[in-house]
Design an enzyme around this catalytic site. Structure first.
Site, mmCIF file in Angstrom:
data_model
loop_
_atom_site.group_PDB
_atom_site.id
_atom_site.type_symbol
_atom_site.label_atom_id
_atom_site.label_comp_id
_atom_site.label_asym_id
_atom_site.label_seq_id
_atom_site.Cartn_x
_atom_site.Cartn_y
_atom_site.Cartn_z
ATOM 1 N N ASP A 214 58.496 -38.000 17.260
ATOM 2 C CA ASP A 214 59.354 -36.989 17.895
ATOM 3 C C ASP A 214 60.668 -37.567 18.432
ATOM 4 O O ASP A 214 61.378 -36.895 19.163
ATOM 5 C CB ASP A 214 58.592 -36.282 19.018
ATOM 6 C CG ASP A 214 58.007 -37.255 20.033
ATOM 7 O OD1 ASP A 214 58.235 -38.473 19.893
ATOM 8 O OD2 ASP A 214 57.327 -36.789 20.962
ATOM 9 N N TRP A 274 46.408 -39.270 25.436
ATOM 10 C CA TRP A 274 47.834 -39.559 25.627
ATOM 11 C C TRP A 274 48.078 -40.620 26.706
ATOM 12 O O TRP A 274 47.469 -40.603 27.760
ATOM 13 C CB TRP A 274 48.565 -38.265 25.999
ATOM 14 C CG TRP A 274 50.044 -38.464 26.120
ATOM 15 C CD1 TRP A 274 50.966 -38.340 25.129
ATOM 16 C CD2 TRP A 274 50.753 -38.843 27.296
ATOM 17 N NE1 TRP A 274 52.218 -38.624 25.613
ATOM 18 C CE2 TRP A 274 52.117 -38.937 26.945
ATOM 19 C CE3 TRP A 274 50.389 -39.129 28.608
ATOM 20 C CZ2 TRP A 274 53.107 -39.287 27.852
ATOM 21 C CZ3 TRP A 274 51.379 -39.481 29.513
ATOM 22 C CH2 TRP A 274 52.719 -39.550 29.135
ATOM 23 N N MET A 304 64.568 -36.259 21.906
ATOM 24 C CA MET A 304 63.130 -36.023 21.730
ATOM 25 C C MET A 304 62.893 -34.562 21.342
ATOM 26 O O MET A 304 63.493 -33.652 21.935
ATOM 27 C CB MET A 304 62.389 -36.348 23.022
ATOM 28 C CG MET A 304 60.882 -36.333 22.844
ATOM 29 S SD MET A 304 60.017 -36.588 24.387
ATOM 30 C CE MET A 304 59.980 -38.348 24.466
ATOM 31 N N HIS A 307 57.647 -30.573 22.694
ATOM 32 C CA HIS A 307 56.357 -30.107 22.192
ATOM 33 C C HIS A 307 55.339 -30.115 23.324
ATOM 34 O O HIS A 307 55.521 -30.826 24.324
ATOM 35 C CB HIS A 307 55.865 -31.016 21.054
ATOM 36 C CG HIS A 307 55.827 -32.465 21.444
ATOM 37 N ND1 HIS A 307 54.770 -33.025 22.108
ATOM 38 C CD2 HIS A 307 56.748 -33.450 21.282
ATOM 39 C CE1 HIS A 307 55.045 -34.314 22.323
ATOM 40 N NE2 HIS A 307 56.237 -34.593 21.841
#
Ligand code: BGN
Length: 371
Positions: A214, A274, A304, A307
């Site tokens: 991203d 994450w 970036m 999302h």
């Protein structure tokens, strides 16, 4: 007498001709030597100046800095000790470390990238996402490793912008998309280790660049080549207002020579979900006494793609980080396990689909570490 005179004249003419020819050759040689010396001197400039751990000692107004070079980048041409190389029976010059084709800042538009037809620069990339410059020999062969799952649009935007940048930078590249198979929790560290391991089966790369899907480069002066030491290439991301949010951030885009990546034992395999695997990489570098470099903020700029965060964060990541010293030598490249499900040579990348296993299988190891 007349005949003698004529013979004498022709000898003189012959000698003058020879002298002229020799001097022309000399001038040509001299100009080639000078050109070569200038090129080597230009390349050596970075090697001569120093840059300490994360400290910029370059003058930001200098041409070198403006071109996105790191002051202590040892030019690969000089590392290899060659100025010319031959491809087949044609002798080609090494490509410039900072090519003239660079344009600097780029205008990024995600929507336009998805709607527009592929730019011509994407046409002549060979299946599997390989390319090398035609008119010169690339100074480095680089592997771009993109950990991936379920973000095809992001990948399309990244390829749309990244491929033309790499071509203008005249690097020989191969793009690897390392996709996690199935729908278990994401393990980015393991995917990056797999990318490194699998990429080495394809070529002898000089440089490995771990790249978030991203992050889109905003400046082509940020060279996709390896410096002598690992380099954090994305210190300025729009999401963080183009500032480094904290000193130890090495996530985003990070370049490595293989000796350093092996020395830190790659990424941890134990960060499921994450966050955290990149912070641990910073500590792995520090623990291994490897100096980290950063691209200057001026050129290390990225946009970036926004999302949502699927799959959530790992609840153990803080605790896990504290156990690094115990794990460094036994959690990483040397303990990597995976199943290669499929490898596909796609138009712009080699897609490696890998089964990274199940976090449940690590639970005993994790609880022992976290107890
Ligand atoms: C941090 C994350 C990084 C991430 C950056 C930028 C953690 C800490 C784990 C101990 N670190 O908060 O992984 O790259 O944000 O988004 O979650």
């Amino acid at each position: 007498m007349v005949r003698r005179c004529t013979r004498f004249t022709s000898v003189v003419v012959f000698l003058v001709g020879c002298a002229a020819l020799v001097s022309v050759i000399n001038v040509r040689e001299l100009s080639v030597t000078l050109k070569t010396k200038l090129r080597v001197a230009k390349l050596s400039f970075g090697a001569a100046s120093g840059l300490n751990n994360e400290k910029r000692t370059c003058d930001p107004r200098s041409r070198n800095e403006r071109n996105g070079r790191n002051c202590n980048d040892k030019p690969p041409n000089v590392i290899r000790g060659l100025t010319y190389k031959s491809r087949g029976n044609v002798s080609l010059e090494l490509c410039q470390a900072v090519p003239d084709l660079l344009v600097g800042r780029l205008i990024i538009n995600f929507v336009a990238a998805l709607k527009s037809p592929p730019p011509p620069a994407l046409q002549d990339v060979s299946p599997g996402g390989t390319w090398s410059p035609k008119n010169c020999v690339a100074t480095q062969r680089i592997a771009i490793i993109i950990p991936f799952r379920d973000r095809q649009k992001h990948l399309d935007i990244l390829a749309y912008y990244l491929v033309p940048v790499l071509k203008r930078q005249e690097v020989a590249f191969r793009i690897f998309v390392v996709e996690q198979y199935g729908n278990k929790t994401f393990n980015k560290g393991r995917l990056m280790n797999i990318g490194f391991t699998e990429a080495r089966k394809y070529d002898e790369f000089d440089c490995f660049i771990f790249h978030d899907v991203d992050l889109i480069p905003e400046d082509d002066r940020n060279m996709y080549t390896c410096s002598e030491n690992p380099r954090h290439m994305s210190p300025a991301v729009d999401k963080f207002k183009y500032k480094l949010p904290y000193k130890g951030l090495v996530g985003g885009v990070l370049s490595f020579r293989s000796n350093h990546f092996t020395k830190v034992n790659g990424y941890s395999n134990l960060f499921w979900g994450w966050g955290g695997e990149d912070d641990e990489m910073y500590h792995r570098l520090t623990a291994s006494k490897i100096t980290l470099l950063r691209t200057p903020f001026e050129t290390g700029r990225y946009k970036m793609i926004k999302h949502g965060r699927k799959g959530g964060t790992s609840p153990f990541r803080w605790k896990l980080l504290k156990t690094l010293k115990k794990r460094l030598k036994k959690d990483g490249l040397n303990t990597l396990e995976y199943k290669l499900v499929e490898t596909r040579l796609e138009k712009l990348y080699t897609r490696i689909l890998a089964d990274v296993g199940d976090p449940a299988n690590d639970s005993d190891r994790l609880s022992a570490l976290l107890a």
